[in-house]
Each structure stands twice: as C-alpha cells, then as structure tokens.
Design a protein around this motif. Structure first.
Motif, short mmCIF file in Angstrom:
data_model
loop_
_atom_site.label_atom_id
_atom_site.label_comp_id
_atom_site.label_asym_id
_atom_site.label_seq_id
_atom_site.Cartn_x
_atom_site.Cartn_y
_atom_site.Cartn_z
N THR A 187 0.85 -1.20 0.00
CA THR A 187 0.00 0.00 0.00
C THR A 187 0.88 1.25 0.00
OG1 THR A 187 -1.59 -1.30 1.28
CG2 THR A 187 -2.04 1.04 1.07
N VAL A 190 2.04 1.88 -3.41
CA VAL A 190 0.97 2.51 -4.19
C VAL A 190 1.00 4.03 -3.96
CG1 VAL A 190 -1.54 2.79 -4.30
CG2 VAL A 190 -0.56 0.51 -4.30
N MET A 237 0.56 -7.10 -4.36
CA MET A 237 -0.16 -7.66 -3.22
C MET A 237 -0.15 -9.20 -3.30
SD MET A 237 -1.61 -6.11 -0.66
CE MET A 237 -2.29 -4.51 -0.90
N PHE A 246 -4.68 -12.79 5.54
CA PHE A 246 -5.31 -11.46 5.53
C PHE A 246 -6.72 -11.57 6.11
CE2 PHE A 246 -8.09 -8.24 3.81
CZ PHE A 246 -7.41 -7.10 4.19
N SER A 283 -9.00 2.00 6.34
CA SER A 283 -9.22 1.55 4.97
C SER A 283 -8.48 2.48 4.03
CB SER A 283 -10.72 1.61 4.66
OG SER A 283 -10.96 1.63 3.27
N PHE A 308 -20.27 7.96 1.52
CA PHE A 308 -19.25 7.19 2.25
C PHE A 308 -17.86 7.77 1.98
CE2 PHE A 308 -15.99 3.85 2.16
CZ PHE A 308 -16.04 3.43 3.48
N LEU A 309 -17.57 8.02 0.71
CA LEU A 309 -16.23 8.53 0.38
C LEU A 309 -15.99 9.89 1.03
CD1 LEU A 309 -15.95 7.39 -3.35
CD2 LEU A 309 -14.63 6.55 -1.41
N LEU A 371 -11.25 -10.98 0.17
CA LEU A 371 -12.38 -10.98 1.10
C LEU A 371 -13.41 -12.04 0.74
CD1 LEU A 371 -13.12 -7.19 1.76
CD2 LEU A 371 -11.82 -8.77 3.16
N PHE A 406 -20.69 -1.37 -3.78
CA PHE A 406 -20.10 -0.03 -3.61
C PHE A 406 -18.93 0.16 -4.60
CE2 PHE A 406 -16.36 1.96 -1.52
CZ PHE A 406 -16.76 3.29 -1.55
N LEU A 407 -18.02 -0.81 -4.62
CA LEU A 407 -16.82 -0.64 -5.45
C LEU A 407 -17.18 -0.61 -6.94
CD1 LEU A 407 -14.39 -3.01 -3.52
CD2 LEU A 407 -14.37 -0.51 -3.54
N VAL A 410 -18.59 2.76 -7.82
CA VAL A 410 -17.54 3.77 -7.92
C VAL A 410 -16.79 3.60 -9.26
CG1 VAL A 410 -15.37 4.54 -6.88
CG2 VAL A 410 -17.31 4.01 -5.42
#
Ligand code: HEM
Length: 423
Positions: A187, A190, A237, A246, A283, A308-309, A371, A406-407, A410
């Motif tokens: 991360t 990134v 990753m 994870f 997050s 949310f964002l 996930l 959600f993703l 977006v």
C-alpha cells in the motif's frame, strides 16, 4: 489540433474561456508545499520517527511487542497496568504522528484481542485520554487510520537505499507476520507510485490557470502513466500477502466500531465521554490519492457511495483534506477540455479516466480474492492452523460498506465520466 465539429460553437466556447479566465486571476497557483505534501513522498510522511521521548517508554514497550502480546492474549492486562501519561512532552508534528500510530495500534489490539465475539466495550482511561488528546491536536479521529497504518508506519532498512519492498520495513505490527508487512508496504508503494500523478495534477491545475494547453496535455499524459503505475504496484499484493492470513488474522485489527454489528453501540472512551463513540475502521478509502484524482477529473459518484467517500475525508490529515477541497474549487478540467475544442486534450482526459477505471477494476478483483473468496474458503474448510475467522465481518469491508456493489458503483461512475465529442 482544433476541430470545429468537436464540442461547443466557437462563440460559446470563447465565452466559457473568458469566464474561466476571470475566475482564474483571483486564484494563486496550486502548490504541494502549501498543504504539507512532500515533492518526494506525496502523502506519505517523509522519514517518520521510530522512537518517542523516553517519557513514553511504557507505550513503546507495549507497541513493540504487540504481535506477541496479542497472540498470548496478554495485551489487555498490560494496557490496564499502563501509567496515564501526559501528552505535553510530545514535541512537534512527527512525534504526534508517531504517538497516534502507537496508540491506535494498541487501541485496535485492545478492542479485538479476543476476536469479534468478545470485543472490549470500554477503552480504559490511561489509553483513551492520551489517544483522544493526541488525536485532537492532529485533527484526526481516535482510531487507527490509513495515515497511521501506512503513511506514518514505514522506515528504510538502508537509509541510503531506494524505497523498494526489500529495503522497507514497518515500525509497528499486528499479528500476521510477512503478510501484514506485505499488506502495509505494498500500500505504501501505491502511495509512492502516486507521487508523479499528484505532481501532474498540480501542473494541470496551473496549466489551466495559465491557459497553457501544451503543458496541460503533457501533465495529463503524466497523470495517466502514474495511474497505470499504481495498478502495477497494486499487483504486488499477490506476491506478498496470503489471502487466508489477511482474512482470518489481519482484517479484524482494521475493523472499526461504526456500522459494525460486532459493536453496534460503539466504544466508550473512558474519561472522555459517557456515551459510546462510533468510528469507521482503517481503509485505503482514506487515502487522499484517489479522492484528489476524482475531484480533479470531475467524477461524480452516486449519492450513497459519494456520502461514504466524503465521510472518509474526515479520517485524513486535515491538510490533505484541504488539498482535495482546493482541487474541488479550482477551475473544472472537464469544462476546460470541452471548451478548448482540442481533441488531443479530450483523448488525454479520457485516457486518464480509462486508466482509473482499470485501476478500480483491478482493485475489485483483489477484494474478491482477499475478502469474498477467502470468506467462502474459510467456511468450507476450517483452516486447522488458523484461528476462527471473523464471522460478522464476512460480508463487509473493514470500513463497513456492502463491498462489491459499492466498489462497482464507484468504478462504473468513473467510466461514465468519459467525454464524447458531442458532449
Ligand atoms: C488486500 C488488499 C485490499 C483489500 C482487501 C481492500 C478492500 C477494500 C474494501 C473492502 C473497500 C470498501 C471500503 C471499505 O469498506 O473500507 C476498499 C475501498 C478502497 N480501497 Fe481497498 N483494499 C485493499 C487494498 C487497497 C490498496 C493497496 C489501495 C490503494 C491505496 C486501496 C484503495 C482503496 C480505495 C481508494 C477505496 C475506495 C473506493 C474507490 O475509491 O475506488 N485498497 N478497499
């Protein structure tokens, strides 16, 4: 190259350009320095501290053996015996950031030591009081944030070496060993890959202010390359993070106490408030990078995703949030591109949008692997060598949203921002 078939009539576009030029004169050039954003490290804290003044030894001793204390179920006992320390000996910004990092890790460990079925409902005052004070000083919420886990939690093994995975380490850890280290450091890479993109964004805003289409075109091409580099960094990753570890070990320590049915009431911060407080978990939705790109490219998300964002911006260092707001009030790239009638600009803009949508599609695949699939696998065969994975958290992300829809929303709204010659 101008083509009169593109976009608005010449008269209309001249009017837009004139109006924009009126606006622009009052706005200063955008710069990273004004927002304490590093030219070399972007939103990462440059050269974070690893040690606090000796007064805070009791915190550091616990933080430095957090994985062991959690695995042996001894953290809560140690924290309960911790002295209440005054924050007045924390000098300067970097010490405050390290204190937030240390106290946030101890807090997440304290709450989740016994898993999701027995979370701590009360954070003891000797932890809650200094954590809330440091948080107030920094303008941050008292919970683990992306800015703790990643932006403040890194060091170079060889100070002269480059920021490559092999030369990087984390400062404070949870259980999860190499997978945890990999998750944090990828991360971080990134964030590092985003630095040329952030600079390109600043160059673009200033190019619009100066009506310099050549400079804007070059900056947009640079932005597209940086977004593609981010996707490449994200791919690492898979090399460093085991999905089962994870899912079953790491994820719970990132979970918050807002919209989380394991802690529906929230967490009482003893000595701070009699009422429980609710905060979302850590997050990368709290990373400033994609917020800045979305704002600059003029991407409008759906009401629910956008809410949310937007809420995630309150989980960023205030100067980074202010940077996003500055971009929001800068002249619109989309309007400028349309009114310029420059087809090369239109193409460069669209290539940025496509690269960003690809990045988001890639992220969706990763979330599916780490996930969704990991949850299904954990259900089918109970992993004999791993603790029971969190149940309540199964269907949701660590920040508490219905993850995939959600993703996808977006990502789809990103793609909908493509400009057409007839727009
Ligand atoms: C194993 C790795 C990862 C997993 C499982 C994961 C999971 C998630 C989840 C569940 C969300 C939904 C929001 C929430 O509930 O908090 C999310 C959002 C997000 N994640 Fe990740 N993430 C991972 C890695 C990353 C990395 C490395 C980045 C890059 C900085 C990143 C950037 C984002 C962003 C920007 C969002 C907000 C949605 C968007 O703007 O597209 N994620 N992630």
């Amino acid at each position: 190259m101008y083509r009169s078939s593109c976009f608005y009539s010449e008269e209309a576009s001249n009017k837009i350009m004139e109006a924009q030029n009126q606006n622009l004169k009052t706005i200063l050039p955008l710069s990273l320095g004004r927002f304490h954003i590093s030219e070399d490290y972007g939103f990462l804290l440059p050269n974070p501290l690893k040690e606090l003044p000796s007064h805070y030894k009791p915190w550091m001793e616990i933080a430095n053996k957090l994985p062991y204390l959690l695995e042996s179920h001894q953290l809560r006992v140690h924290v309960n015996k911790m002295p209440l320390l005054n924050c007045q000996f924390l000098k300067g910004y970097r010490e405050q950031r390290l204190a937030h990092l240390v106290l946030s890790f101890i807090t997440m460990g304290y709450v989740w030591q016994e898993g999701e079925t027995q979370p701590a409902r009360i954070l003891p005052r000797n932890l809650a009081l200094p954590f809330v004070e440091v948080s107030r000083n920094l303008g941050l919420p008292p919970i683990l944030l992306h800015s703790d886990l990643v932006l403040t939690n890194w060091t170079k093994r060889n100070p002269e070496g480059y920021e490559r995975k092999e030369n990087l380490d984390i400062i404070i850890a949870f259980p999860g060993g190499e997978s945890l280290r990999g998750f944090i450091l990828v991360t971080l890479l990134v964030e590092k890959a985003a630095v040329p993109g952030i600079k390109a964004l600043v160059q673009s805003v200033n190019a619009i202010l100066q009506s310099s289409q050549d400079s804007l075109l070059q900056a947009l091409q640079q932005l597209r390359l940086s977004i593609q580099d981010i996707t490449k960094s994200l791919k690492q990753m898979h090399d460093y993070v085991d999905p089962d570890i994870f899912y079953a070990v790491i994820r719970i320590f990132l979970s918050g106490w807002k919209d989380n049915s394991a802690m529906p009431a929230g967490l009482i911060y003893e000595g701070v408030s009699k009422e429980p407080l609710k905060y979302s978990g850590g997050s990368a939705a709290q990373s400033t990078v994609l917020h800045a790109f979305d704002e600059f490219l003029g991407i409008c998300h759906s009401k629910e995703s956008g809410d949310f964002l937007h809420r995630m911006r309150d989980y960023m260092p205030p100067c980074h949030k202010a940077f996003i707001e500055e971009i929001h009030s800068a002249p619109s790239l989309r309007e400028y591109t349309l009114s310029s009638r420059n087809c090369q600009l239109l193409t460069a803009y669209n290539q940025c949008i496509e690269a960003l949508a690809e990045l988001r599609s890639y992220h969706i695949n990763m979330v599916t692997k780490y996930l969704i699939t990991a949850a299904a696998k954990a259900k089918v065969r109970k992993l004999s060598h791993l603790p029971e994975p969190p149940q309540v958290l199964e269907e949701r992300g660590t920040g508490g949203t219905a993850v995939l829809s959600f993703l996808k929303s977006v990502r789809d709204k990103t793609l909908e921002s493509i400009l057409h010659q007839t727009d």
